[in-house]
Design a protein around this motif. Structure first.
Motif, PDB file in Angstrom:
ATOM      1  N   ILE A 307      70.453 -13.435 -46.361  1.00 35.35           N
ATOM      2  CA  ILE A 307      70.574 -14.523 -45.383  1.00 35.35           C
ATOM      3  C   ILE A 307      70.155 -14.049 -43.997  1.00 35.35           C
ATOM      4  O   ILE A 307      69.513 -14.778 -43.228  1.00 35.35           O
ATOM      5  CB  ILE A 307      72.013 -15.059 -45.338  1.00 35.35           C
ATOM      6  CG1 ILE A 307      72.414 -15.687 -46.673  1.00 35.35           C
ATOM      7  CG2 ILE A 307      72.185 -16.059 -44.200  1.00 35.35           C
ATOM      8  CD1 ILE A 307      71.699 -16.952 -47.019  1.00 35.35           C
ATOM      9  N   ASP A 308      70.474 -12.801 -43.682  1.00 39.33           N
ATOM     10  CA  ASP A 308      70.180 -12.267 -42.348  1.00 39.33           C
ATOM     11  C   ASP A 308      68.684 -12.095 -42.091  1.00 39.33           C
ATOM     12  O   ASP A 308      68.284 -11.858 -40.946  1.00 39.33           O
ATOM     13  CB  ASP A 308      70.895 -10.925 -42.154  1.00 39.33           C
ATOM     14  CG  ASP A 308      72.403 -11.074 -42.045  1.00 39.33           C
ATOM     15  OD1 ASP A 308      72.870 -12.198 -41.792  1.00 39.33           O
ATOM     16  OD2 ASP A 308      73.119 -10.066 -42.231  1.00 39.33           O
ATOM     17  N   THR A 309      67.841 -12.213 -43.118  1.00 45.77           N
ATOM     18  CA  THR A 309      66.395 -12.076 -42.900  1.00 45.77           C
ATOM     19  C   THR A 309      65.768 -13.363 -42.351  1.00 45.77           C
ATOM     20  O   THR A 309      64.619 -13.354 -41.932  1.00 45.77           O
ATOM     21  CB  THR A 309      65.662 -11.687 -44.207  1.00 45.77           C
ATOM     22  OG1 THR A 309      65.677 -12.793 -45.121  1.00 45.77           O
ATOM     23  CG2 THR A 309      66.306 -10.458 -44.851  1.00 45.77           C
ATOM     24  N   PHE A 310      66.497 -14.465 -42.356  1.00 44.12           N
ATOM     25  CA  PHE A 310      65.984 -15.730 -41.842  1.00 44.12           C
ATOM     26  C   PHE A 310      66.087 -15.783 -40.324  1.00 44.12           C
ATOM     27  O   PHE A 310      67.072 -15.309 -39.740  1.00 44.12           O
ATOM     28  CB  PHE A 310      66.779 -16.919 -42.411  1.00 44.12           C
ATOM     29  CG  PHE A 310      66.524 -17.222 -43.858  1.00 44.12           C
ATOM     30  CD1 PHE A 310      65.708 -18.273 -44.233  1.00 44.12           C
ATOM     31  CD2 PHE A 310      67.127 -16.469 -44.860  1.00 44.12           C
ATOM     32  CE1 PHE A 310      65.493 -18.580 -45.568  1.00 44.12           C
ATOM     33  CE2 PHE A 310      66.922 -16.764 -46.200  1.00 44.12           C
ATOM     34  CZ  PHE A 310      66.088 -17.820 -46.558  1.00 44.12           C
ATOM     35  N   PRO A 312      66.914 -17.872 -36.957  1.00 44.49           N
ATOM     36  CA  PRO A 312      67.964 -18.894 -36.783  1.00 44.49           C
ATOM     37  C   PRO A 312      67.478 -20.325 -36.907  1.00 44.49           C
ATOM     38  O   PRO A 312      68.236 -21.200 -37.344  1.00 44.49           O
ATOM     39  CB  PRO A 312      68.489 -18.609 -35.367  1.00 44.49           C
ATOM     40  CG  PRO A 312      68.183 -17.169 -35.136  1.00 44.49           C
ATOM     41  CD  PRO A 312      66.890 -16.905 -35.849  1.00 44.49           C
ATOM     42  N   ASP A 313      66.213 -20.612 -36.511  1.00 45.91           N
ATOM     43  CA  ASP A 313      65.718 -21.987 -36.555  1.00 45.91           C
ATOM     44  C   ASP A 313      64.956 -22.312 -37.837  1.00 45.91           C
ATOM     45  O   ASP A 313      64.329 -23.368 -37.939  1.00 45.91           O
ATOM     46  CB  ASP A 313      64.828 -22.263 -35.343  1.00 45.91           C
ATOM     47  CG  ASP A 313      63.613 -21.337 -35.281  1.00 45.91           C
ATOM     48  OD1 ASP A 313      63.593 -20.338 -36.033  1.00 45.91           O
ATOM     49  OD2 ASP A 313      62.690 -21.597 -34.487  1.00 45.91           O
ATOM     50  N   ASP A 314      65.004 -21.438 -38.820  1.00 47.11           N
ATOM     51  CA  ASP A 314      64.305 -21.653 -40.087  1.00 47.11           C
ATOM     52  C   ASP A 314      64.978 -22.790 -40.848  1.00 47.11           C
ATOM     53  O   ASP A 314      66.153 -22.704 -41.207  1.00 47.11           O
ATOM     54  CB  ASP A 314      64.326 -20.361 -40.912  1.00 47.11           C
ATOM     55  CG  ASP A 314      63.354 -20.387 -42.085  1.00 47.11           C
ATOM     56  OD1 ASP A 314      63.149 -21.467 -42.665  1.00 47.11           O
ATOM     57  OD2 ASP A 314      62.807 -19.315 -42.417  1.00 47.11           O
ATOM     58  N   ARG A 397      59.181 -25.118 -40.194  1.00 49.17           N
ATOM     59  CA  ARG A 397      59.348 -25.225 -38.737  1.00 49.17           C
ATOM     60  C   ARG A 397      59.834 -23.908 -38.136  1.00 49.17           C
ATOM     61  O   ARG A 397      60.685 -23.862 -37.248  1.00 49.17           O
ATOM     62  CB  ARG A 397      60.330 -26.349 -38.376  1.00 49.17           C
ATOM     63  CG  ARG A 397      60.107 -27.678 -39.080  1.00 49.17           C
ATOM     64  CD  ARG A 397      58.771 -28.321 -38.777  1.00 49.17           C
ATOM     65  NE  ARG A 397      58.758 -29.739 -39.095  1.00 49.17           N
ATOM     66  CZ  ARG A 397      58.450 -30.263 -40.281  1.00 49.17           C
ATOM     67  NH1 ARG A 397      58.136 -29.450 -41.287  1.00 49.17           N
ATOM     68  NH2 ARG A 397      58.444 -31.566 -40.476  1.00 49.17           N
ATOM     69  N   VAL A 398      59.271 -22.813 -38.625  1.00 47.09           N
ATOM     70  CA  VAL A 398      59.651 -21.496 -38.135  1.00 47.09           C
ATOM     71  C   VAL A 398      58.447 -20.885 -37.428  1.00 47.09           C
ATOM     72  O   VAL A 398      57.296 -21.254 -37.701  1.00 47.09           O
ATOM     73  CB  VAL A 398      60.143 -20.612 -39.300  1.00 47.09           C
ATOM     74  CG1 VAL A 398      59.028 -20.237 -40.227  1.00 47.09           C
ATOM     75  CG2 VAL A 398      60.893 -19.396 -38.793  1.00 47.09           C
ATOM     76  N   SER A 399      58.703 -19.965 -36.515  1.00 48.19           N
ATOM     77  CA  SER A 399      57.645 -19.436 -35.652  1.00 48.19           C
ATOM     78  C   SER A 399      56.523 -18.789 -36.463  1.00 48.19           C
ATOM     79  O   SER A 399      56.771 -18.104 -37.453  1.00 48.19           O
ATOM     80  CB  SER A 399      58.224 -18.409 -34.681  1.00 48.19           C
ATOM     81  OG  SER A 399      58.806 -17.333 -35.396  1.00 48.19           O
ATOM     82  N   PRO A 400      55.255 -19.016 -36.057  1.00 46.10           N
ATOM     83  CA  PRO A 400      54.127 -18.390 -36.765  1.00 46.10           C
ATOM     84  C   PRO A 400      54.053 -16.900 -36.479  1.00 46.10           C
ATOM     85  O   PRO A 400      54.610 -16.414 -35.488  1.00 46.10           O
ATOM     86  CB  PRO A 400      52.910 -19.126 -36.191  1.00 46.10           C
ATOM     87  CG  PRO A 400      53.351 -19.535 -34.819  1.00 46.10           C
ATOM     88  CD  PRO A 400      54.817 -19.863 -34.939  1.00 46.10           C
ATOM     89  N   VAL A 401      53.386 -16.184 -37.363  1.00 47.15           N
ATOM     90  CA  VAL A 401      53.129 -14.766 -37.150  1.00 47.15           C
ATOM     91  C   VAL A 401      51.662 -14.609 -36.762  1.00 47.15           C
ATOM     92  O   VAL A 401      50.854 -15.520 -36.949  1.00 47.15           O
ATOM     93  CB  VAL A 401      53.459 -13.940 -38.406  1.00 47.15           C
ATOM     94  CG1 VAL A 401      54.952 -14.002 -38.719  1.00 47.15           C
ATOM     95  CG2 VAL A 401      52.648 -14.419 -39.621  1.00 47.15           C
ATOM     96  N   SER A 402      51.320 -13.464 -36.229  1.00 47.72           N
ATOM     97  CA  SER A 402      49.931 -13.200 -35.840  1.00 47.72           C
ATOM     98  C   SER A 402      49.482 -11.883 -36.433  1.00 47.72           C
ATOM     99  O   SER A 402      50.310 -11.040 -36.836  1.00 47.72           O
ATOM    100  CB  SER A 402      49.795 -13.159 -34.318  1.00 47.72           C
ATOM    101  OG  SER A 402      50.471 -12.035 -33.784  1.00 47.72           O
ATOM    102  N   LEU A 403      48.185 -11.690 -36.498  1.00 44.00           N
ATOM    103  CA  LEU A 403      47.630 -10.462 -37.061  1.00 44.00           C
ATOM    104  C   LEU A 403      48.121  -9.243 -36.297  1.00 44.00           C
ATOM    105  O   LEU A 403      48.364  -8.174 -36.883  1.00 44.00           O
ATOM    106  CB  LEU A 403      46.104 -10.535 -37.032  1.00 44.00           C
ATOM    107  CG  LEU A 403      45.335  -9.427 -37.767  1.00 44.00           C
ATOM    108  CD1 LEU A 403      45.713  -9.397 -39.240  1.00 44.00           C
ATOM    109  CD2 LEU A 403      43.827  -9.639 -37.605  1.00 44.00           C
TER     110      LEU A 403
END
Length: 477
Positions: A307-310, A312-314, A397-403
């Motif tokens: 659970i802790d890998t999510f 907070p806004d996921d 609706r979770v933040s995107p990642v980048s290269l």
């Protein structure tokens, strides 16, 4: 398609785990296969039976979660009589006498027998030729589907491709290369015959065949083939990520059959063929929204470290129950390793311990993350893998990642594995993922389990070893 299955599954469910011999023949009352297949109706009937047999029993724990998730870093089970069967798997103390392994082996081979019967006899029926071609393709798909899961659990097993094979033949296990080639060739061939969509959900489609082929390539680390097959599915434009008001709505009853699902197990709120998951996952005294509902003693739980890998806004966190109101009206906060996955929401028309929530076996999100993983394995971090990952994350609706977030191939590999956990928990994919990433045994050891390298495969059921002296047991058992 659910209505199509109803009568068939009711007739089958009492015998799904009764088969005790690898090649035990099915009983068709007073009819034998040679005099049963007279017309198209007969062909459709046995095809429906093959579908029902292939997709399993009403208990997700028995058919999927126990051997695919309860011995991983995502989920655990406590309490109830079902612990007798689940705890040996969770604790890595299983052996060849586990009755659920025997049940799975028997069910897969029973379904394979049915598909072989179709392939042996339907070609001689006088019927619409195009429908005949489709029936034969669906039967081949289901046969490969069952071998896919046999290979996942046990490694290569006997390849039986005719219902005329005698119980006296006692076939040996196929070579790994032969087994893999058979599944790959069958899924590739039928993908050219099956339609893109079916009038009845969830029959086999071109996308389902390519999807399982993609996953088979991926699980066997055939990265180039996995990436290319995933791209075929993407370019077909037949599927898309579900973008509802909330990610958890993907599994809502009203959204069953949406375009993210490539293949699923259909359930109906009937005592013989309903989904019993929530009755196992609900905490003690849980007040169901639509009573009366049965709440079993079994407790399907989720590890807090997962659970802790999510973030907070996921939105995918909404699939978990962290606190609840009990029958007395009191609020109960669930503690460490006690959250519950309610990924499959309560069915207002559920009866007792069953609901009509379908269980996904293959989703478009899996295809996107499979291509992202395969591309990373081929060339390290790349913009396309990042884009594919973000397509899945955007739906949550979770933040995107980048290269720039990933320093090397290993870094992105770890992230993809973690993202797959967040996306596919309670879908019985975690064991496959951990094995493919070389983490299954190490993860178990970190939880204090007596895991050894041979545990990446389950043992061939002892009753099958006793019945067939030509079978060779998996190493370590």
């Amino acid at each position: 398609m659910k209505n199509l299955y109803t009568i068939t599954i009711i007739l089958l469910v009492s015998s799904l785990y009764a088969c005790s011999d690898l090649l035990e023949e099915e009983v068709f009352g007073e009819l034998a296969p040679s005099n049963f297949f007279n017309n198209q109706e007969d062909a459709e009937s046995i095809l429906n039976a093959a579908y029902a047999n292939s997709q399993g029993y009403r208990d997700l724990a028995r058919d999927y979660l126990t051997f695919g998730e309860f011995n991983t870093d995502l989920a655990l089970q406590r309490e109830g009589a079902i612990s007798t069967f689940i705890h040996p798997v969770e604790n890595f103390t299983w052996d060849s006498t586990h009755p659920w392994l025997q049940g799975l082996w028997a069910r897969y081979y029973s379904a394979i027998y049915r598909t072989n019967t179709i392939l042996d006899y339907v070609p001689d029926i006088e019927m619409d030729e195009e429908r005949k071609r489709q029936i034969l393709a669906e039967a081949r798909f289901l046969r490969a589907f069952n071998y896919f899961y046999l290979y996942d659990l046990f490694g290569p097993t006997p390849l039986i491709v005719s219902s005329l094979t005698s119980v006296d033949d006692r076939p040996e296990r196929a070579l790994a290369e032969e087994f893999q080639k058979f599944i790959e060739d069958e899924l590739r061939d039928v993908s050219a015959i099956l339609p893109a969509t079916q009038a009845q959900y969830p029959r086999a489609t071109k996308g389902a065949a390519l999807g399982f082929l993609c996953k088979f390539y991926l699980n066997n680390r055939k990265w180039q083939e996995a990436a290319a097959t995933a791209q075929e599915i993407i370019e077909s434009n037949d599927y898309e990520i579900f973008m509802g008001n909330h990610r958890a709505d993907l599994f809502a009853l009203g959204n069953e059959g949406n375009k993210e699902f490539l293949f699923a197990v259909p359930f109906i709120a009937h005592s013989a063929i309903g989904n019993t998951y929530l009755s196992h996952a609900a905490p003690p005294g849980y007040r169901f929204q639509f009573p009366p509902k049965v709440n079993f003693a079994a407790q399907f739980k989720i590890y807090s470290d997962f659970i802790d890998t999510f973030e907070p806004d996921d939105q995918r966190l909404a699939a978990f129950l962290f606190e609840y109101t009990n029958q007395a009206g009191n609020t109960v906060v669930l503690g460490t390793d006690d959250a519950r996955s309610f990924k499959y929401p309560e069915d207002p028309n559920g009866v007792g311990d069953v609901s009509s929530n379908d269980f996904p076996l293959l989703r478009y999100a899996d295809i996107l993350l499979s291509r992202a993983e395969a591309l990373n394995e081929l060339s390290g971090p790349n913009e396309e893998s990042i884009s594919l990952i973000n397509e899945v994350r955007q739906a949550a609706r979770v933040s995107p990642v980048s290269l720039a977030d990933f320093t090397d191939q290993s870094d992105l590999r770890d992230f993809i594995l973690a993202e797959r956990g967040r996306e596919f928990h309670t879908e019985a994919l975690r064991r496959q993922d951990l094995i493919r990433h070389g983490r299954f045994i190490a993860s178990a050891l970190s939880r204090g389990m007596p895991a050894s390298p041979h545990h990446v495969l389950y043992p061939i059921p002892q009753v099958e070893m006793d019945a067939n002296p030509n079978l060779i047991q998996n190493d370590g058992y």
